[in-house]
Design a protein around this motif. Structure first.
Motif, PDB file in Angstrom:
ATOM      1  N   GLY A   1       7.548 -10.186  -7.596  1.00 40.26           N
ATOM      2  CA  GLY A   1       6.911  -8.904  -7.820  1.00 40.26           C
ATOM      3  C   GLY A   1       5.432  -8.973  -7.510  1.00 40.26           C
ATOM      4  N   CYS A   2       4.889  -7.873  -7.027  1.00 46.38           N
ATOM      5  CA  CYS A   2       3.459  -7.794  -6.691  1.00 46.38           C
ATOM      6  C   CYS A   2       2.805  -6.761  -7.611  1.00 46.38           C
ATOM      7  CB  CYS A   2       3.274  -7.387  -5.228  1.00 46.38           C
ATOM      8  SG  CYS A   2       4.031  -8.540  -4.044  1.00 46.38           S
TER       9      CYS A   2
ATOM     10  N   LEU B   1      -4.795  -9.286  -9.033  1.00 42.20           N
ATOM     11  CA  LEU B   1      -3.415  -9.627  -9.363  1.00 42.20           C
ATOM     12  C   LEU B   1      -3.235  -9.690 -10.876  1.00 42.20           C
ATOM     13  CD1 LEU B   1      -0.606 -10.585  -8.217  1.00 42.20           C
ATOM     14  CD2 LEU B   1      -1.499 -12.923  -8.401  1.00 42.20           C
ATOM     15  N   THR B   2      -2.199  -9.061 -11.379  1.00 43.94           N
ATOM     16  CA  THR B   2      -1.913  -9.092 -12.822  1.00 43.94           C
ATOM     17  C   THR B   2      -0.530  -9.686 -13.055  1.00 43.94           C
ATOM     18  OG1 THR B   2      -0.912  -6.879 -12.831  1.00 43.94           O
ATOM     19  CG2 THR B   2      -3.299  -7.026 -13.180  1.00 43.94           C
TER      20      THR B   2
ATOM     21  N   TRP C   1      -0.711  -0.723 -10.062  1.00 43.84           N
ATOM     22  CA  TRP C   1       0.037  -0.563  -8.807  1.00 43.84           C
ATOM     23  C   TRP C   1       0.989  -1.742  -8.711  1.00 43.84           C
ATOM     24  CZ3 TRP C   1       1.324  -3.555  -4.725  1.00 43.84           C
ATOM     25  CH2 TRP C   1       1.945  -2.922  -3.649  1.00 43.84           C
ATOM     26  N   ARG C   2       2.224  -1.463  -8.288  1.00 42.36           N
ATOM     27  CA  ARG C   2       3.167  -2.575  -8.152  1.00 42.36           C
ATOM     28  C   ARG C   2       4.204  -2.284  -7.084  1.00 42.36           C
ATOM     29  NH1 ARG C   2       7.934  -3.497 -12.180  1.00 42.36           N
ATOM     30  NH2 ARG C   2       6.914  -5.534 -12.155  1.00 42.36           N
ATOM     31  N   PHE C   3       4.670  -3.371  -6.482  1.00 45.32           N
ATOM     32  CA  PHE C   3       5.883  -3.328  -5.669  1.00 45.32           C
ATOM     33  C   PHE C   3       6.730  -4.522  -6.083  1.00 45.32           C
ATOM     34  CE2 PHE C   3       8.501  -4.754  -2.101  1.00 45.32           C
ATOM     35  CZ  PHE C   3       9.283  -3.615  -1.926  1.00 45.32           C
ATOM     36  N   ASP C   4       7.911  -4.238  -6.588  1.00 49.61           N
ATOM     37  CA  ASP C   4       8.844  -5.269  -7.012  1.00 49.61           C
ATOM     38  C   ASP C   4      10.242  -4.785  -6.625  1.00 49.61           C
ATOM     39  OD1 ASP C   4      10.521  -7.080  -8.270  1.00 49.61           O
ATOM     40  OD2 ASP C   4       9.333  -7.165 -10.108  1.00 49.61           O
TER      41      ASP C   4
ATOM     42  N   GLY D   1      -8.606  -4.206  -1.714  1.00 56.41           N
ATOM     43  CA  GLY D   1      -8.767  -5.547  -2.261  1.00 56.41           C
ATOM     44  C   GLY D   1      -7.477  -6.324  -2.370  1.00 56.41           C
ATOM     45  N   VAL D   2      -6.341  -5.643  -2.238  1.00 56.69           N
ATOM     46  CA  VAL D   2      -5.047  -6.337  -2.296  1.00 56.69           C
ATOM     47  C   VAL D   2      -4.851  -7.105  -0.988  1.00 56.69           C
ATOM     48  CG1 VAL D   2      -2.547  -5.984  -2.362  1.00 56.69           C
ATOM     49  CG2 VAL D   2      -4.025  -4.720  -3.918  1.00 56.69           C
TER      50      VAL D   2
END
Length: 374
Positions: free
Chosen positions: A311-312, A320-321, A328-331, A350-351
């Motif tokens: 997961g991102c 990054l968390t 914000w996420r993509f999983d 920044g990602v």
């Protein structure tokens, strides 16, 4: 006319018998290579029985003097067939559709060595995407045999495909639904060696005591087992035909052994492939740049594949968390029972490049695949 039909029928029957005989002879390992039903369980009743059966397995020896490739050979394309195993779940299906979209784009690029493509569907029945994605329908393991570890269907599905399908290419790339191809992949294997990605968490030396149940000392040092899984791997088709039945049986044996099952957990089937490859003397060239895995790998670099297994998660400042759901996420697991929507939101500034590229490529695929979400 009647005699002609009779003669034709006899020729077909004799040809079928001969092909069946050749398959049996060419696969003459004491490991049981037929359908893994209940009767096969006795083969793995003890480590002693397992070892004694392994001793008779055919071995392909590693070359001692590796011949240098001629200039003519370098110019000859060595096409490989890409194979992906999948279930009929929504989760696997949307990933396969995205993966196949990018496979077609990269295959069409100049100088590509990418040949055909097969989704090996181990649900046992066709689905409605057979016309969109070239598909071979394999039978799943008998009910309960995977013990809830569905990945055990993968080696059994490969065994069926390799026996029954007409595969024109001499090499196979074993890939996965959650792979996105960022550029054409050349045939990285050579001189009888496979080409594979090294996984940091596959540690044969650390688990030597466990692995010796399946790879006895007579077969060589534990370092003969490469730190790989079955994917991504490019390997000669003839080699994989020998490896696959052993891979299947070692996977089942490992799952039945409590110590091994506990030691390897969800990567058990990966260890089983590494053992089977070493058992048949098929070494691998290790390519760290075969693929990247965001968010840990931040740049595309020279990679051929993005593997989006993790997961991102990021905050709106692009930090990054991981371990905490981000703003914000993509999983991929967010879409285990539903299709990802078209036009996913892009990550904040920044990602890293790897994550941005991943989302862009998923969005392009979903925008261009007909009937997305149905």
């Amino acid at each position: 006319m009647g005699c002609g039909k009779l003669f034709f029928t006899l020729v077909v029957a004799l040809s079928t018998a001969l092909i069946t005989y050749n398959i049996i002879i060419s696969a003459k390992a004491s490991l049981k290579q037929d359908f893994p039903g209940p009767s096969s369980s006795s083969s793995f009743s003890s480590s002693t029985n397992l070892h004694s059966s392994f001793y008779q397995d055919p071995i392909i020896k590693m070359p001692t003097d590796l011949p240098s490739s001629s200039s003519a050979a370098k110019k000859t394309k060595r096409l490989f067939h890409t194979a992906v195993t999948a279930s009929d779940s929504v989760y696997n299906t949307w990933q396969c559709r995205v993966m196949y979209y990018w496979f077609k784009k990269q295959k069409s690029m100049p100088n590509s060595e990418m040949g055909g493509f097969t989704r090996i569907l181990h649900s046992g029945k066709p689905d409605k995407f057979m016309d969109e994605i070239p598909t071979f329908v394999a039978q799943p393991l008998p009910s309960g045999m995977d013990q809830g570890y569905i990945v055990l269907n993968r080696p059994w599905a490969f065994v069926q495909w390799l026996r029954q399908a007409n595969i024109e290419e001499d090499y196979i790339l074993m890939s996965e639904p959650d792979h996105i191809l960022v550029k054409p992949i050349p045939n990285l294997s050579r001189d009888g060696l496979g080409a594979a990605f090294p996984f940091f968490y596959i540690e044969p030396k650390k688990y030597e005591a466990v692995l010796r149940k399946f790879f006895p000392k007579e077969k060589g040092p534990i370092t003969n087992i490469d730190p790989i899984g079955n994917s991504p791997v490019i390997v000669a088709k003839d080699s994989l035909k020998k490896i696959a039945p052993t891979w299947m049986n070692v996977s089942l044996a490992m799952k039945k052994d409590p110590e091994t099952d506990k030691a390897f957990g969800w990567v058990l089937e990966m260890y089983a492939y590494a053992v089977a490859s070493a058992f048949h003397g098929v070494g691998n060239i290790l390519y760290k740049e075969f693929m990247i895995q965001p968010p840990w790998d931040t740049e595309i670099g020279k990679a051929y594949i993005i593997h989006y297994t993790y997961g991102c998660d990021y905050d709106l400042q692009g930090r990054l968390t991981y371990g905490k759901i981000g703003e914000w996420r993509f999983d991929k697991r967010s879409y285990d029972n539903s299709w990802p929507p078209r036009n996913l939101s892009m990550p904040p500034p920044g990602v890293p490049e790897s994550v941005v590229t991943l989302v862009k490529m998923v969005n392009e695929a979903t925008a261009n695949i007909p009937n997305w979400g149905s």
